[in-house]
Enzyme design. Structure first.
Site, PDB file in Angstrom:
ATOM      1  N   THR A 227      -0.480   1.297   6.930  1.00 42.39           N
ATOM      2  CA  THR A 227      -0.424   0.125   6.054  1.00 42.39           C
ATOM      3  C   THR A 227      -0.310  -1.118   6.922  1.00 42.39           C
ATOM      4  O   THR A 227       0.374  -1.106   7.938  1.00 42.39           O
ATOM      5  CB  THR A 227       0.771   0.203   5.087  1.00 42.39           C
ATOM      6  OG1 THR A 227       0.844  -1.026   4.360  1.00 42.39           O
ATOM      7  CG2 THR A 227       2.092   0.428   5.796  1.00 42.39           C
ATOM      8  N   GLY A 228      -0.999  -2.166   6.519  1.00 40.93           N
ATOM      9  CA  GLY A 228      -0.930  -3.399   7.306  1.00 40.93           C
ATOM     10  C   GLY A 228      -2.230  -4.167   7.203  1.00 40.93           C
ATOM     11  O   GLY A 228      -3.033  -3.930   6.293  1.00 40.93           O
TER      12      GLY A 228
ATOM     13  N   THR B 289       0.848  -1.193   0.000  1.00 41.33           N
ATOM     14  CA  THR B 289       0.000   0.000   0.000  1.00 41.33           C
ATOM     15  C   THR B 289       0.886   1.246   0.000  1.00 41.33           C
ATOM     16  O   THR B 289       2.005   1.202   0.507  1.00 41.33           O
ATOM     17  CB  THR B 289      -0.853  -0.039   1.286  1.00 41.33           C
ATOM     18  OG1 THR B 289      -1.758  -1.111   1.158  1.00 41.33           O
ATOM     19  CG2 THR B 289      -1.590   1.257   1.554  1.00 41.33           C
TER      20      THR B 289
ATOM     21  N   ARG C 274     -14.556  -7.301   0.258  1.00 46.79           N
ATOM     22  CA  ARG C 274     -13.779  -6.894   1.434  1.00 46.79           C
ATOM     23  C   ARG C 274     -13.122  -5.516   1.215  1.00 46.79           C
ATOM     24  O   ARG C 274     -12.551  -5.230   0.171  1.00 46.79           O
ATOM     25  CB  ARG C 274     -12.696  -7.955   1.685  1.00 46.79           C
ATOM     26  CG  ARG C 274     -11.788  -7.678   2.888  1.00 46.79           C
ATOM     27  CD  ARG C 274     -10.504  -6.954   2.499  1.00 46.79           C
ATOM     28  NE  ARG C 274      -9.611  -6.777   3.643  1.00 46.79           N
ATOM     29  CZ  ARG C 274      -8.584  -5.942   3.649  1.00 46.79           C
ATOM     30  NH1 ARG C 274      -8.301  -5.227   2.607  1.00 46.79           N
ATOM     31  NH2 ARG C 274      -7.827  -5.833   4.725  1.00 46.79           N
ATOM     32  N   VAL C 275     -13.203  -4.678   2.227  1.00 47.68           N
ATOM     33  CA  VAL C 275     -12.543  -3.373   2.195  1.00 47.68           C
ATOM     34  C   VAL C 275     -11.714  -3.240   3.470  1.00 47.68           C
ATOM     35  O   VAL C 275     -12.190  -3.568   4.557  1.00 47.68           O
ATOM     36  CB  VAL C 275     -13.578  -2.221   2.119  1.00 47.68           C
ATOM     37  CG1 VAL C 275     -12.890  -0.869   2.179  1.00 47.68           C
ATOM     38  CG2 VAL C 275     -14.410  -2.334   0.842  1.00 47.68           C
ATOM     39  N   GLY C 276     -10.480  -2.774   3.317  1.00 44.88           N
ATOM     40  CA  GLY C 276      -9.598  -2.629   4.486  1.00 44.88           C
ATOM     41  C   GLY C 276      -9.662  -1.229   5.070  1.00 44.88           C
ATOM     42  O   GLY C 276     -10.656  -0.507   4.926  1.00 44.88           O
ATOM     43  N   ASP C 277      -8.580  -0.840   5.719  1.00 45.60           N
ATOM     44  CA  ASP C 277      -8.549   0.441   6.438  1.00 45.60           C
ATOM     45  C   ASP C 277      -8.214   1.635   5.546  1.00 45.60           C
ATOM     46  O   ASP C 277      -8.533   2.775   5.901  1.00 45.60           O
ATOM     47  CB  ASP C 277      -7.501   0.373   7.552  1.00 45.60           C
ATOM     48  CG  ASP C 277      -6.113   0.095   6.983  1.00 45.60           C
ATOM     49  OD1 ASP C 277      -5.999  -0.788   6.106  1.00 45.60           O
ATOM     50  OD2 ASP C 277      -5.142   0.762   7.398  1.00 45.60           O
TER      51      ASP C 277
ATOM     52  N   GLY D 103      -5.561  -4.532   7.474  1.00 47.91           N
ATOM     53  CA  GLY D 103      -6.545  -3.469   7.625  1.00 47.91           C
ATOM     54  C   GLY D 103      -7.592  -3.685   8.689  1.00 47.91           C
ATOM     55  O   GLY D 103      -8.029  -2.734   9.345  1.00 47.91           O
TER      56      GLY D 103
END
Ligand code: ASP
Length: 347
Positions: free
Chosen positions: A262-263, A211, A239-242, A265
């Site tokens: 980043t990581g 990211t 799916r959606v992350g942070d 999420g």
């Protein structure tokens, strides 16, 4: 008299004490965190990442040198990184389990605390610019999927066929991930080039994330932050992350701080990582490094999440913190040269 004064200065150490100077402008960048170790990263790839990070910092510096705003610098740098196949954002993004690139991005303006975000876009070349358009040209904060892309069209943003984002290395990474999870391998996306089996296309290790994110303090003292990603390899079910979640992956507040994360999420969302760091700085008056370490090294680690953040303090002092073996990162201040680092033991 002069001699007495000089001796007094020497005795108290004042003459040599470093001056805490506020740089005219300051920028910090990340290109993802993860299991990035010297033994694993071949010299050619390492050189390529260092060059890309240097270039990204320089791009931001050029905007800021000319008096450009923090938002302009964030957008310019992220656009560049979205076009670079080394990073998991824009071209070079990871694939979903269905073999698509679904892109997420967000941006926040510290001056107004306005924010814009998009999730699951597949045809907008620069998701970061779409996030900015959501912030500046719509009454909303977050748009997703088809609707976001319809809005992009009304704004005249550049549209590309989904195969524009395709890279062989990420495709091989998807195949490997799906095989390890015993999931079916989807057909190659329409328009993707014929399979390329050259050695430089070895699958990218997906534990390196990738990211991209930028935090800036411009010459006017304004802060901004932005983040862009393809998410996690073989993600499913929309799916959606942070990265597009304001307060989790991105946050900016003038006079306090700007953060990009980043990581993994899911953990960053659960901890509101970006906002938590800013809250510590605002309410506990912690320095950027202390606040970042408290949230990443203690809270995130305790929960079992991994990754990192870059933080810009109100005075232009930047910090980074990560609990993985490495994080692609760079910083640059007015009058300086880019400082680039990858591994944990680098300053
Ligand atoms: N945080 C991103 C996500 O969970 C992934 C990453 O940073 O590599 O979507």
């Amino acid at each position: 008299m002069k001699r007495v004064l000089f001796a007094a200065l020497l005795l108290c150490g004042c003459a040599t004490a470093p001056q805490a100077q506020t740089p005219r402008w300051s920028i910090a960048i990340h290109g993802g965190a993860g299991v990035i170790e010297r033994a694993e990263l071949d010299p050619q790839t390492e050189v390529a990442y260092r060059a890309a990070l240097t270039q990204a910092a320089t791009t931001g510096g050029e905007v800021l040198k000319k008096g450009g705003s923090a938002l302009d610098a964030v957008e310019a740098v992220i656009q560049r990184m979205e076009d670079d196949p080394l990073f998991n954002a824009g071209r070079g993004a990871v694939f979903t389990a269905e073999g698509r690139n679904e892109l997420d991005a967000s941006i926040m303006d510290g001056v107004t605390r306005k924010a814009g975000a998009v999730a699951g876009v597949t045809r907008t070349r620069h998701p970061i610019s779409l996030a900015r358009a959501v912030m500046e040209k719509s009454p909303h904060v977050m748009l997703i999927g088809e609707g976001a892309e319809t809005f992009a069209r009304t704004q005249g943003l550049e549209e590309v066929p989904p195969s524009f984002f395709f890279t062989e290395r990420r495709w091989l990474g998807l195949e490997r991930e799906l095989r390890s999870r015993n999931l079916p391998i989807p057909p190659r996306p329409a328009g993707a080039p014929a399979p390329d089996v050259r050695s430089e296309n070895a699958p990218l290790d997906e534990r390196k994330f990738g990211t991209v994110g930028v935090v800036v303090r411009d010459a006017q003292g304004n802060l901004a932050a932005g983040t862009s990603t393809g998410g996690t390899t073989a993600k499913r079910w929309g799916r959606v992350g942070d990265a597009p979640v304001i307060g989790a992956g991105t946050y900016a507040q003038n006079g306090v701080c700007a953060v990009s994360a980043t990581g993994t999420g899911e953990y960053f969302i659960r901890l509101s990582v970006a906002r938590s760091i800013c809250a510590r700085i605002e309410l506990k008056h912690e320095r950027a490094q202390v606040a970042a370490d408290a949230v990443i090294q203690r809270e995130l680690t305790a929960l079992g999440g991994d990754g990192g953040v870059i933080v810009m303090g109100a005075n232009g002092e930047s910090a980074w913190s990560f609990n993985t073996p490495g994080m692609y990162r760079a910083r640059l201040v007015a009058g300086g040269t880019p400082v680039v680092a990858i591994y944990k033991d680098e300053p």
